[in-house]
Design a protein around this motif. Structure first.
Motif, PDB file in Angstrom:
ATOM      1  N   LEU A 134      12.432   6.114 -16.633  1.00 25.06           N
ATOM      2  CA  LEU A 134      11.928   4.751 -16.806  1.00 25.06           C
ATOM      3  C   LEU A 134      12.898   3.913 -17.642  1.00 25.06           C
ATOM      4  N   LEU A 135      13.517   4.531 -18.661  1.00 21.23           N
ATOM      5  CA  LEU A 135      14.506   3.811 -19.460  1.00 21.23           C
ATOM      6  C   LEU A 135      15.728   3.444 -18.624  1.00 21.23           C
ATOM      7  N   VAL A 136      16.163   4.373 -17.759  1.00 20.15           N
ATOM      8  CA  VAL A 136      17.300   4.078 -16.877  1.00 20.15           C
ATOM      9  C   VAL A 136      16.971   2.897 -15.970  1.00 20.15           C
ATOM     10  N   MET A 137      15.774   2.904 -15.380  1.00 21.33           N
ATOM     11  CA  MET A 137      15.380   1.804 -14.491  1.00 21.33           C
ATOM     12  C   MET A 137      15.264   0.489 -15.252  1.00 21.33           C
ATOM     13  N   ALA A 138      14.708   0.546 -16.479  1.00 20.27           N
ATOM     14  CA  ALA A 138      14.600  -0.678 -17.288  1.00 20.27           C
ATOM     15  C   ALA A 138      15.976  -1.218 -17.629  1.00 20.27           C
ATOM     16  N   GLY A 139      16.908  -0.317 -17.960  1.00 16.62           N
ATOM     17  CA  GLY A 139      18.258  -0.751 -18.278  1.00 16.62           C
ATOM     18  C   GLY A 139      18.961  -1.385 -17.095  1.00 16.62           C
ATOM     19  N   ILE A 140      18.790  -0.782 -15.916  1.00 12.41           N
ATOM     20  CA  ILE A 140      19.404  -1.345 -14.711  1.00 12.41           C
ATOM     21  C   ILE A 140      18.827  -2.722 -14.415  1.00 12.41           C
ATOM     22  N   THR A 141      17.515  -2.858 -14.589  1.00 11.31           N
ATOM     23  CA  THR A 141      16.869  -4.148 -14.335  1.00 11.31           C
ATOM     24  C   THR A 141      17.415  -5.222 -15.267  1.00 11.31           C
ATOM     25  N   LEU A 142      17.600  -4.879 -16.536  1.00 10.46           N
ATOM     26  CA  LEU A 142      18.131  -5.852 -17.493  1.00 10.46           C
ATOM     27  C   LEU A 142      19.558  -6.268 -17.160  1.00 10.46           C
ATOM     28  N   VAL A 258      24.641   5.041 -14.198  1.00 12.67           N
ATOM     29  CA  VAL A 258      25.175   4.454 -15.434  1.00 12.67           C
ATOM     30  C   VAL A 258      26.622   4.004 -15.216  1.00 12.67           C
ATOM     31  N   GLY A 259      27.407   4.867 -14.582  1.00 13.94           N
ATOM     32  CA  GLY A 259      28.788   4.501 -14.284  1.00 13.94           C
ATOM     33  C   GLY A 259      28.879   3.325 -13.338  1.00 13.94           C
ATOM     34  N   LEU A 260      27.999   3.293 -12.345  1.00  7.69           N
ATOM     35  CA  LEU A 260      28.003   2.190 -11.376  1.00  7.69           C
ATOM     36  C   LEU A 260      27.790   0.849 -12.072  1.00  7.69           C
ATOM     37  N   VAL A 261      26.771   0.801 -12.927  1.00  9.56           N
ATOM     38  CA  VAL A 261      26.488  -0.447 -13.636  1.00  9.56           C
ATOM     39  C   VAL A 261      27.643  -0.795 -14.571  1.00  9.56           C
ATOM     40  N   THR A 262      28.212   0.214 -15.253  1.00 10.34           N
ATOM     41  CA  THR A 262      29.350  -0.023 -16.136  1.00 10.34           C
ATOM     42  C   THR A 262      30.534  -0.595 -15.364  1.00 10.34           C
ATOM     43  N   ALA A 279      31.463 -13.421 -18.203  1.00  9.04           N
ATOM     44  CA  ALA A 279      31.322 -12.729 -19.485  1.00  9.04           C
ATOM     45  C   ALA A 279      30.087 -11.829 -19.470  1.00  9.04           C
ATOM     46  N   VAL A 280      30.231 -10.625 -20.003  1.00  8.29           N
ATOM     47  CA  VAL A 280      29.096  -9.708 -20.130  1.00  8.29           C
ATOM     48  C   VAL A 280      28.193 -10.217 -21.245  1.00  8.29           C
ATOM     49  N   THR A 281      26.900 -10.280 -20.989  1.00  8.80           N
ATOM     50  CA  THR A 281      25.942 -10.831 -21.946  1.00  8.80           C
ATOM     51  C   THR A 281      25.357  -9.723 -22.827  1.00  8.80           C
ATOM     52  N   SER A 282      24.775 -10.144 -23.948  1.00  8.34           N
ATOM     53  CA  SER A 282      24.114  -9.180 -24.839  1.00  8.34           C
ATOM     54  C   SER A 282      22.949  -8.502 -24.127  1.00  8.34           C
ATOM     55  N   ARG A 283      22.289  -9.219 -23.241  1.00 10.13           N
ATOM     56  CA  ARG A 283      21.190  -8.642 -22.461  1.00 10.13           C
ATOM     57  C   ARG A 283      21.696  -7.472 -21.622  1.00 10.13           C
ATOM     58  N   GLN A 284      22.839  -7.637 -20.998  1.00 10.10           N
ATOM     59  CA  GLN A 284      23.391  -6.571 -20.172  1.00 10.10           C
ATOM     60  C   GLN A 284      23.825  -5.372 -21.022  1.00 10.10           C
ATOM     61  N   LEU A 285      24.360  -5.618 -22.201  1.00 10.99           N
ATOM     62  CA  LEU A 285      24.742  -4.531 -23.094  1.00 10.99           C
ATOM     63  C   LEU A 285      23.522  -3.754 -23.564  1.00 10.99           C
ATOM     64  N   VAL A 286      22.425  -4.458 -23.824  1.00  8.62           N
ATOM     65  CA  VAL A 286      21.172  -3.776 -24.182  1.00  8.62           C
ATOM     66  C   VAL A 286      20.694  -2.911 -23.022  1.00  8.62           C
ATOM     67  N   GLY A 287      20.793  -3.457 -21.812  1.00  5.67           N
ATOM     68  CA  GLY A 287      20.389  -2.691 -20.635  1.00  5.67           C
ATOM     69  C   GLY A 287      21.213  -1.424 -20.476  1.00  5.67           C
ATOM     70  N   SER A 289      22.720   0.189 -22.846  1.00  8.23           N
ATOM     71  CA  SER A 289      22.330   1.100 -23.916  1.00  8.23           C
ATOM     72  C   SER A 289      21.045   1.846 -23.559  1.00  8.23           C
ATOM     73  N   LEU A 290      20.089   1.145 -22.972  1.00  8.91           N
ATOM     74  CA  LEU A 290      18.844   1.795 -22.549  1.00  8.91           C
ATOM     75  C   LEU A 290      19.115   2.882 -21.512  1.00  8.91           C
ATOM     76  N   MET A 291      20.045   2.613 -20.599  1.00 12.11           N
ATOM     77  CA  MET A 291      20.390   3.609 -19.588  1.00 12.11           C
ATOM     78  C   MET A 291      20.970   4.865 -20.237  1.00 12.11           C
ATOM     79  N   LEU A 292      21.849   4.687 -21.204  1.00 14.23           N
ATOM     80  CA  LEU A 292      22.458   5.830 -21.878  1.00 14.23           C
ATOM     81  C   LEU A 292      21.415   6.622 -22.664  1.00 14.23           C
ATOM     82  N   ILE A 293      20.479   5.922 -23.305  1.00 17.68           N
ATOM     83  CA  ILE A 293      19.409   6.609 -24.030  1.00 17.68           C
ATOM     84  C   ILE A 293      18.535   7.395 -23.052  1.00 17.68           C
TER      85      ILE A 293
END
Length: 302
Positions: A134-142, A258-262, A279-287, A289-293
């Motif tokens: 669920l965290l991976v999916m939330a991160g991808i969505t963000l 995770v690699g794909l999104v990166t 430019a990469v946004t802070s929202r995307q960086l949070v997303g 991070s959620l994927m990695l967690i």
């Protein structure tokens, strides 16, 4: 840790391959570009197999005779995934074409691990694994959905295409499991990836022969890197086969995502392959991070 890093690296290569193949498509047309990419990938894997064969355990070709027929489906599932995404993009747009197949990949990866489908090693579903997914999916969505993204469509019959997107993602995860099993049967990840590419190339060659479409030419001069998509695709499939044997289907799917999104964020940030810089946004960086967690929860705790 090394295998997790490998998964991220091959995932990064996937959006790069997409950009490369897009340039080749402008020169040759969709089906011919796909067929050319698969054929080049097959050639690269054939060379790789020839070089590595004397140094590794002999390929157990005789084992194929007593194996189930679905072991040959990996290449066909790859072609189906490629074709289906073309259709989804036309009807749902870029955001949903990413999200719904990824949801299918994550779901199918967990199911394959839970029930041991395709003769994969069983990995019981735990609360941590569900939470990680669920965290991976939330991160991808963000990372994918931005304020400028179109809203999820509510048009009539759109749900049918959305379900197709989930199904395509499930087929992609199944391809990973099938190719991984084929690698175990043959005692060779390279041979398994080669068979998958040869089957896909044959299917695309048949489609090109039946379609008989003219060749559009939008770019008179094709850069040399436009022909490297097959090589990148070969590395992607080969890496997936190797990871599947060591991490299981579910974790392999998620770490590659995770690699794909990166990779997608890097292309936007640096303007690779002629893409406009964003430019990469802070929202995307949070997303991210959620994927990695989420991956850590599945790998280290789940």
């Amino acid at each position: 840790m090394g295998w997790l890093l490998l998964g991220i690296v091959i995932g990064i290569g996937l959006p790069v391959q997409t950009g490369v193949n897009t340039r080749l498509r402008d020169q040759l047309g969709t089906w011919r570009a796909s067929c050319t990419s698969f054929a080049i990938g097959s050639g690269c894997l054939l060379v790789g197999w020839g070089v590595t064969a004397p140094m590794v355990r002999p390929v157990a070709w005789a084992q194929l005779a007593c194996q189930p027929g679905w072991l040959w489906l990996g290449g066909l599932l790859g072609v189906a995934y490629l074709t289906g995404n073309l259709l989804l993009f036309l009807r749902l747009g870029a955001v949903q074409t990413v999200l719904f197949p990824i949801a299918g990949q994550v779901l199918m990866g967990l199911l394959i691990d839970q029930f041991g489908w395709f003769q994969a090693a069983r990995v019981p579903l735990t609360g941590w694994r569900v939470a990680g997914a669920l965290l991976v999916m939330a991160g991808i969505t963000l990372t994918v959905i931005t304020p400028q993204s179109p809203r999820v469509t509510t048009q009539p019959r759109a749900w049918g295409w959305q379900l197709l997107g989930i199904l395509l993602g499930m087929l992609s995860a199944s391809q990973t499991a099938i190719n991984g099993r084929l690698g175990l049967v043959l005692h060779s990840a390279v041979a398994a990836a080669l068979i998958s590419f040869l089957v896909g190339t044959a299917a695309l060659a048949l489609i090109v022969g039946l379609a008989r479409t003219s060749t559009p030419v939008h770019h008179p001069v094709t850069p040399w890197w436009a022909w490297t998509g097959g090589f990148l695709g070969a590395l992607y499939v080969l890496g997936n086969v190797s990871l599947m044997q060591r991490l299981g289907t579910g974790l392999t799917v998620m770490i590659v995502l995770v690699g794909l999104v990166t990779g997608s964020l890097l292309i936007d940030q640096l303007g690779w392959l002629g893409a406009p810089k964003r430019a990469v946004t802070s929202r995307q960086l949070v997303g991210l991070s959620l994927m990695l967690i989420g991956v850590a929860a599945i790998r280290l705790i789940g």
